[in-house]
Design an enzyme around this catalytic site. Sequence first.
Site, PDB file in Angstrom:
ATOM      1  CB  CYS A  35      -1.003  -0.023   1.152  1.00  0.00           C
ATOM      2  SG  CYS A  35      -2.393   1.122   0.898  1.00  0.00           S
ATOM      3  CG  HIS A  76      -3.784  -3.318   3.459  1.00  0.00           C
ATOM      4  ND1 HIS A  76      -2.559  -3.007   3.998  1.00  0.00           N
ATOM      5  CD2 HIS A  76      -4.342  -2.136   3.076  1.00  0.00           C
ATOM      6  CE1 HIS A  76      -2.386  -1.696   3.961  1.00  0.00           C
ATOM      7  NE2 HIS A  76      -3.445  -1.151   3.398  1.00  0.00           N
TER       8      HIS A  76
END
Length: 510
Positions: free
Chosen positions: A341, A433
């Site tokens: 991310c 994630h």
Amino acid sequence: MNGGLLVAGTTSDAGKSVVTAGICRWLVRQGVKVAPFKAQNMSLNSFVTREGAEIGRAQAMQAQACRVEPTALMNPVLLKPGGERSSQVVLLGKPVGEMSARGYHGGRQQQLLGTVLDCLAELRGTYDAVICEGAGSPAEINLRRTDIVNMGIARGAGLPVLVVGDIDRGGVFASFFGTVALLAPEDQALVAGFLVNKFRGDVSLLEPGLEMLHGLTGRHTYGVLPFRHGLGIDEEDGLRVSLRGTVRESAVAPPVGEDVLRVAVCAIPLMSNFTDVDALAAEPGVVVRFVDRPEELADADLVIVPGTRGTVRALRWLRERGLADAIARRVAGQRPVLGICGGFQLLGEHIEDEIESRAGHVDGLGLLPVRVRFAREKTLTRPVGEALGEHVEGYEIHHGVAEVTGGEAFISDDEGHSLDGCRVGQTWGTHWHGSLESDGFRRAFLREVAAAAGRRFVPAPDTSFAALREEQLDRLGDLIEHHADTDALWRLIESGAPQGLPFIPPGAPA
């Protein structure tokens, strides 16, 4: 049963999240249809529900304890800190803007009381019981007027309150007594009793104190939970909590192969979803540590740059600490690096950010052929794909939009079209994630890392992260079942706080 309970705490990190999860798992094993609820959560660890709403990971974990799908109703307000004095406000799963702490507590918070009470009422109309988690301490008298997560929600919904205290910190009796004594009479009437958490030793030595506490307050203690390692599943308050988390304190199984694999996670500012590495640490022979100095990368077989709520700030921090140069040397030497991310974004060539930091054009580390532009709309999805020949699932929470201009796709669909991420040599990046919780993908990734690092490491063929998580949740349920007065707890959830509880002076200041 059609009841509810608020689990409050004498302090932050007293164990509210795990006690709430434990009560939920105990109830569901009794055949009760139960749901978790936290009116307002402050956390950088968040999750995406199937309908695309962002909530705290603690509530997602508690929903798993209840064996139900998490929804935005379970955490209607999420605050994601962006610095010392401001947070992004996420309402019913969607970001609605940045706000200072003064601005939020100065009026906005109290305006949300009706919203959170409506969410709670909807859950109570659907489930047999709703177990609510408070935040911090209910006796934060400077914030009581605008409180919507502790006594504000308890009084608004008529919930009985169980106060959890961490005896391992010391001073638990004073904390219990003082918590009650600092509440207004109307709030005190809802505080049914106490639960001692993290006790070490012979409970009989504690019993005289519990009897005296009952004499002083007129309130019972509903249980004494023993200290157990590795119960901090998906808590919310930061790296200090994570390091005591479920897999990093569990017994470490020996490696299947001849070598261990060492993973160094850069402890960047405003780190988000540090739980991404829990699945790695669950693997026998994988050693995970958080680092903040360049020399700590030297013996690592894999370096992970995790997510962050402050990508530009994290870039500056990496450069100031010498970690950026250390990572660049690793990449030049074809030693494995993974960015997740925000960590993926800062590995790229440049960032255009008028949203998060408002810094405009910022040069990235230049280690992946990626350009990032921050969009006003936040991406909140639960994607599915393939990587390294294995099925992989994850969830996305980010404002940054990545334009990949080279390298290989990291994650693809079943027809080979790129879905996310980028790989160049031994440098990987992804916005997803939770991808390492996909067992087959995790094992394939670790085999690649071990080969690149020259380690004779072999992933265990049978590690199931989902099964390990279920075992942990059952351990929480066992704690409640074996060490709490479950009959009294049942009555409390079903019937509310006992009538006639005494007032403890002085009460809340006028």
